[in-house]
Scaffold this motif. Structure first.
Motif, PDB file in Angstrom:
ATOM      1  N   ALA A 198       0.831  -1.203   0.000  1.00 16.92           N
ATOM      2  CA  ALA A 198       0.000   0.000   0.000  1.00 16.92           C
ATOM      3  C   ALA A 198       0.867   1.256   0.000  1.00 16.92           C
ATOM      4  O   ALA A 198       1.965   1.277   0.571  1.00 16.92           O
ATOM      5  CB  ALA A 198      -0.928  -0.002   1.212  1.00 16.92           C
ATOM      6  N   ALA A 199       0.365   2.316  -0.632  1.00 18.26           N
ATOM      7  CA  ALA A 199       1.090   3.584  -0.655  1.00 18.26           C
ATOM      8  C   ALA A 199       1.137   4.219   0.727  1.00 18.26           C
ATOM      9  O   ALA A 199       2.091   4.902   1.074  1.00 18.26           O
ATOM     10  CB  ALA A 199       0.436   4.537  -1.653  1.00 18.26           C
ATOM     11  N   ASP A 200       0.098   3.977   1.521  1.00 18.04           N
ATOM     12  CA  ASP A 200       0.030   4.534   2.868  1.00 18.04           C
ATOM     13  C   ASP A 200       0.868   3.663   3.801  1.00 18.04           C
ATOM     14  O   ASP A 200       0.554   2.494   4.023  1.00 18.04           O
ATOM     15  CB  ASP A 200      -1.431   4.547   3.338  1.00 18.04           C
ATOM     16  CG  ASP A 200      -1.589   5.184   4.709  1.00 18.04           C
ATOM     17  OD1 ASP A 200      -0.569   5.498   5.356  1.00 18.04           O
ATOM     18  OD2 ASP A 200      -2.743   5.367   5.154  1.00 18.04           O
ATOM     19  N   PRO A 201       1.957   4.202   4.373  1.00 18.71           N
ATOM     20  CA  PRO A 201       2.796   3.374   5.250  1.00 18.71           C
ATOM     21  C   PRO A 201       2.093   2.952   6.534  1.00 18.71           C
ATOM     22  O   PRO A 201       2.562   2.042   7.222  1.00 18.71           O
ATOM     23  CB  PRO A 201       3.997   4.286   5.547  1.00 18.71           C
ATOM     24  CG  PRO A 201       3.484   5.671   5.350  1.00 18.71           C
ATOM     25  CD  PRO A 201       2.470   5.582   4.254  1.00 18.71           C
ATOM     26  N   TYR A 202       0.974   3.603   6.860  1.00 19.36           N
ATOM     27  CA  TYR A 202       0.237   3.248   8.070  1.00 19.36           C
ATOM     28  C   TYR A 202      -0.927   2.304   7.785  1.00 19.36           C
ATOM     29  O   TYR A 202      -1.672   1.950   8.708  1.00 19.36           O
ATOM     30  CB  TYR A 202      -0.284   4.508   8.769  1.00 19.36           C
ATOM     31  CG  TYR A 202       0.811   5.354   9.370  1.00 19.36           C
ATOM     32  CD1 TYR A 202       1.279   5.121  10.651  1.00 19.36           C
ATOM     33  CD2 TYR A 202       1.399   6.382   8.630  1.00 19.36           C
ATOM     34  CE1 TYR A 202       2.294   5.894  11.204  1.00 19.36           C
ATOM     35  CE2 TYR A 202       2.411   7.153   9.166  1.00 19.36           C
ATOM     36  CZ  TYR A 202       2.850   6.908  10.454  1.00 19.36           C
ATOM     37  OH  TYR A 202       3.856   7.674  10.986  1.00 19.36           O
ATOM     38  N   ALA A 203      -1.118   1.906   6.534  1.00 17.70           N
ATOM     39  CA  ALA A 203      -2.215   1.007   6.195  1.00 17.70           C
ATOM     40  C   ALA A 203      -1.948  -0.375   6.786  1.00 17.70           C
ATOM     41  O   ALA A 203      -0.800  -0.793   6.944  1.00 17.70           O
ATOM     42  CB  ALA A 203      -2.374   0.910   4.681  1.00 17.70           C
ATOM     43  N   PRO A 204      -3.001  -1.119   7.117  1.00 15.50           N
ATOM     44  CA  PRO A 204      -2.810  -2.466   7.662  1.00 15.50           C
ATOM     45  C   PRO A 204      -2.090  -3.380   6.670  1.00 15.50           C
ATOM     46  O   PRO A 204      -2.125  -3.167   5.460  1.00 15.50           O
ATOM     47  CB  PRO A 204      -4.245  -2.956   7.914  1.00 15.50           C
ATOM     48  CG  PRO A 204      -5.058  -1.712   8.037  1.00 15.50           C
ATOM     49  CD  PRO A 204      -4.420  -0.730   7.105  1.00 15.50           C
ATOM     50  N   VAL A 205      -1.457  -4.404   7.214  1.00 16.84           N
ATOM     51  CA  VAL A 205      -0.750  -5.395   6.415  1.00 16.84           C
ATOM     52  C   VAL A 205      -1.395  -6.759   6.659  1.00 16.84           C
ATOM     53  O   VAL A 205      -1.603  -7.167   7.805  1.00 16.84           O
ATOM     54  CB  VAL A 205       0.746  -5.462   6.789  1.00 16.84           C
ATOM     55  CG1 VAL A 205       1.458  -6.540   5.970  1.00 16.84           C
ATOM     56  CG2 VAL A 205       1.410  -4.107   6.588  1.00 16.84           C
ATOM     57  N   VAL A 206      -1.733  -7.460   5.580  1.00 16.28           N
ATOM     58  CA  VAL A 206      -2.296  -8.808   5.663  1.00 16.28           C
ATOM     59  C   VAL A 206      -1.229  -9.787   5.175  1.00 16.28           C
ATOM     60  O   VAL A 206      -0.726  -9.650   4.051  1.00 16.28           O
ATOM     61  CB  VAL A 206      -3.576  -8.944   4.813  1.00 16.28           C
ATOM     62  CG1 VAL A 206      -4.092 -10.384   4.868  1.00 16.28           C
ATOM     63  CG2 VAL A 206      -4.644  -7.972   5.307  1.00 16.28           C
ATOM     64  N   ARG A 207      -0.889 -10.757   6.017  1.00 11.37           N
ATOM     65  CA  ARG A 207       0.099 -11.769   5.652  1.00 11.37           C
ATOM     66  C   ARG A 207      -0.585 -13.134   5.639  1.00 11.37           C
ATOM     67  O   ARG A 207      -1.217 -13.526   6.627  1.00 11.37           O
ATOM     68  CB  ARG A 207       1.267 -11.782   6.637  1.00 11.37           C
ATOM     69  CG  ARG A 207       2.003 -10.443   6.725  1.00 11.37           C
ATOM     70  CD  ARG A 207       3.273 -10.544   7.566  1.00 11.37           C
ATOM     71  NE  ARG A 207       3.866  -9.238   7.777  1.00 11.37           N
ATOM     72  CZ  ARG A 207       4.663  -8.632   6.909  1.00 11.37           C
ATOM     73  NH1 ARG A 207       4.968  -9.239   5.771  1.00 11.37           N
ATOM     74  NH2 ARG A 207       5.175  -7.441   7.172  1.00 11.37           N
ATOM     75  N   VAL A 208      -0.439 -13.844   4.526  1.00 10.78           N
ATOM     76  CA  VAL A 208      -1.056 -15.154   4.365  1.00 10.78           C
ATOM     77  C   VAL A 208       0.044 -16.208   4.339  1.00 10.78           C
ATOM     78  O   VAL A 208       1.005 -16.088   3.558  1.00 10.78           O
ATOM     79  CB  VAL A 208      -1.891 -15.226   3.067  1.00 10.78           C
ATOM     80  CG1 VAL A 208      -2.571 -16.587   2.946  1.00 10.78           C
ATOM     81  CG2 VAL A 208      -2.935 -14.111   3.047  1.00 10.78           C
ATOM     82  N   LYS A 209      -0.087 -17.222   5.174  1.00  3.46           N
ATOM     83  CA  LYS A 209       0.918 -18.277   5.205  1.00  3.46           C
ATOM     84  C   LYS A 209       0.220 -19.614   5.441  1.00  3.46           C
ATOM     85  O   LYS A 209      -0.964 -19.669   5.762  1.00  3.46           O
ATOM     86  CB  LYS A 209       1.944 -18.023   6.310  1.00  3.46           C
ATOM     87  CG  LYS A 209       1.380 -18.063   7.719  1.00  3.46           C
ATOM     88  CD  LYS A 209       2.465 -17.816   8.758  1.00  3.46           C
ATOM     89  CE  LYS A 209       1.933 -17.951  10.176  1.00  3.46           C
ATOM     90  NZ  LYS A 209       3.008 -17.766  11.183  1.00  3.46           N
ATOM     91  N   GLY A 210       0.971 -20.691   5.266  1.00  2.00           N
ATOM     92  CA  GLY A 210       0.403 -22.013   5.484  1.00  2.00           C
ATOM     93  C   GLY A 210       0.703 -22.939   4.340  1.00  2.00           C
ATOM     94  O   GLY A 210       1.744 -22.830   3.669  1.00  2.00           O
ATOM     95  N   GLY A 211      -0.224 -23.880   4.072  1.00  2.00           N
ATOM     96  CA  GLY A 211       0.014 -24.854   3.033  1.00  2.00           C
ATOM     97  C   GLY A 211      -1.268 -25.424   2.469  1.00  2.00           C
ATOM     98  O   GLY A 211      -2.323 -25.394   3.115  1.00  2.00           O
ATOM     99  N   ALA A 212      -1.174 -25.929   1.249  1.00  2.00           N
ATOM    100  CA  ALA A 212      -2.309 -26.559   0.574  1.00  2.00           C
ATOM    101  C   ALA A 212      -1.847 -27.894  -0.004  1.00  2.00           C
ATOM    102  O   ALA A 212      -0.872 -27.939  -0.763  1.00  2.00           O
ATOM    103  CB  ALA A 212      -2.858 -25.660  -0.529  1.00  2.00           C
ATOM    104  N   VAL A 213      -2.522 -28.978   0.379  1.00  2.00           N
ATOM    105  CA  VAL A 213      -2.205 -30.322  -0.093  1.00  2.00           C
ATOM    106  C   VAL A 213      -3.409 -30.834  -0.884  1.00  2.00           C
ATOM    107  O   VAL A 213      -4.505 -30.969  -0.331  1.00  2.00           O
ATOM    108  CB  VAL A 213      -1.885 -31.266   1.081  1.00  2.00           C
ATOM    109  CG1 VAL A 213      -1.546 -32.662   0.560  1.00  2.00           C
ATOM    110  CG2 VAL A 213      -0.731 -30.709   1.921  1.00  2.00           C
TER     111      VAL A 213
END
Length: 237
Positions: A198-213
């Motif tokens: 995001a251009a806004d440095p204060y905007a929230p950050v969404v991080r997706v992790k894990g796995g798919a089998v």
């Protein structure tokens, strides 16, 4: 001749000086609130979206807005923006705090939901106005999980979504003005995260992790949907 006595002029009464702490405070020196800073930040976000500010100008002004302590420090940040003039923010910020947009119908309260979503031989969907915290777990086993953050109220500057998909799928949508990052593993399946910053440095950050089998995970911005409210927390502690 007898001289007439001329009365001596009397000295003007001495008026005690007003203590400095009792003097009226100029509006420019008034302390700004979080709501004042947020209104200016919203004007800056709109100006950046319209192409009136460059990336560097927007980042610099956003940082100055959230660091401002008084109205006098906030006012120059939007003085050259047409939207600010229309909102009454130029050349000064109104003490009455007028809304930047025409009032609309009151929004329903955001729902409080479980931090876990599980779909086994079925489906689970979460969308609309709901509160999302710092962590969310999505498990899809022979089923599907649909997570839509477009209208969610973010209560944390960072949201980590942990995904487990086994013969199932997890679909994640986020507003287009938040940061999206991912790191996952697909085994006989797919783990696709369309990353963006995001251009806004204060905007929230969404991080997706894990796995798919033998399954899949998809995370992408939802174009045309922008996050308009979140509980902004100081990232520097």
């Amino acid at each position: 001749m007898r001289k007439t006595d001329t009365p001596e002029p009397q000295a003007a009464p001495v008026v005690p000086a007003t203590p400095a702490e009792h003097l009226p405070v100029a509006e420019a020196d008034m302390r700004a609130s979080d709501a004042d800073r947020e209104r200016v930040a919203e004007l800056l976000r709109d100006a950046y979206a319209e192409g009136r500010l460059t990336v560097d100008e927007h980042a610099e002004r956003i940082e100055a807005a959230y660091g401002a302590r008084t109205f006098g420090e906030l006012a120059p940040l939007t003085r050259d923006l047409p939207a600010a003039a229309a909102a009454g923010a130029v050349p000064r910020i109104s003490m009455e705090k007028p809304p930047l947009r025409a009032p609309g119908p009151a929004l329903p309260p955001a729902r409080t939901e479980s931090p876990s979503m599980v779909a086994v031989f079925g489906g689970a969907t979460r969308k609309g106005r709901w509160r999302v915290g710092s962590h969310l777990r999505a498990v899809a086993i022979f089923g599907g999980v649909d997570i839509d953050l477009s209208d969610a109220v973010f209560e944390s500057p960072e949201v980590v979504i942990e995904v487990v998909a086994v013969f199932g799928g997890v679909d994640i949508k986020v507003p287009e003005n938040v940061s999206l990052h991912g790191s996952g593993v697909g085994v006989f399946g797919g783990f696709d995260v369309q990353e963006q910053t995001a251009a806004d440095p204060y905007a929230p950050v969404v991080r997706v992790k894990g796995g798919a089998v033998f399954g899949g995970c998809s995370a992408r911005p939802r174009r045309g949907k922008k996050l308009k409210e979140w509980v902004r927390k100081q990232l520097d502690g």
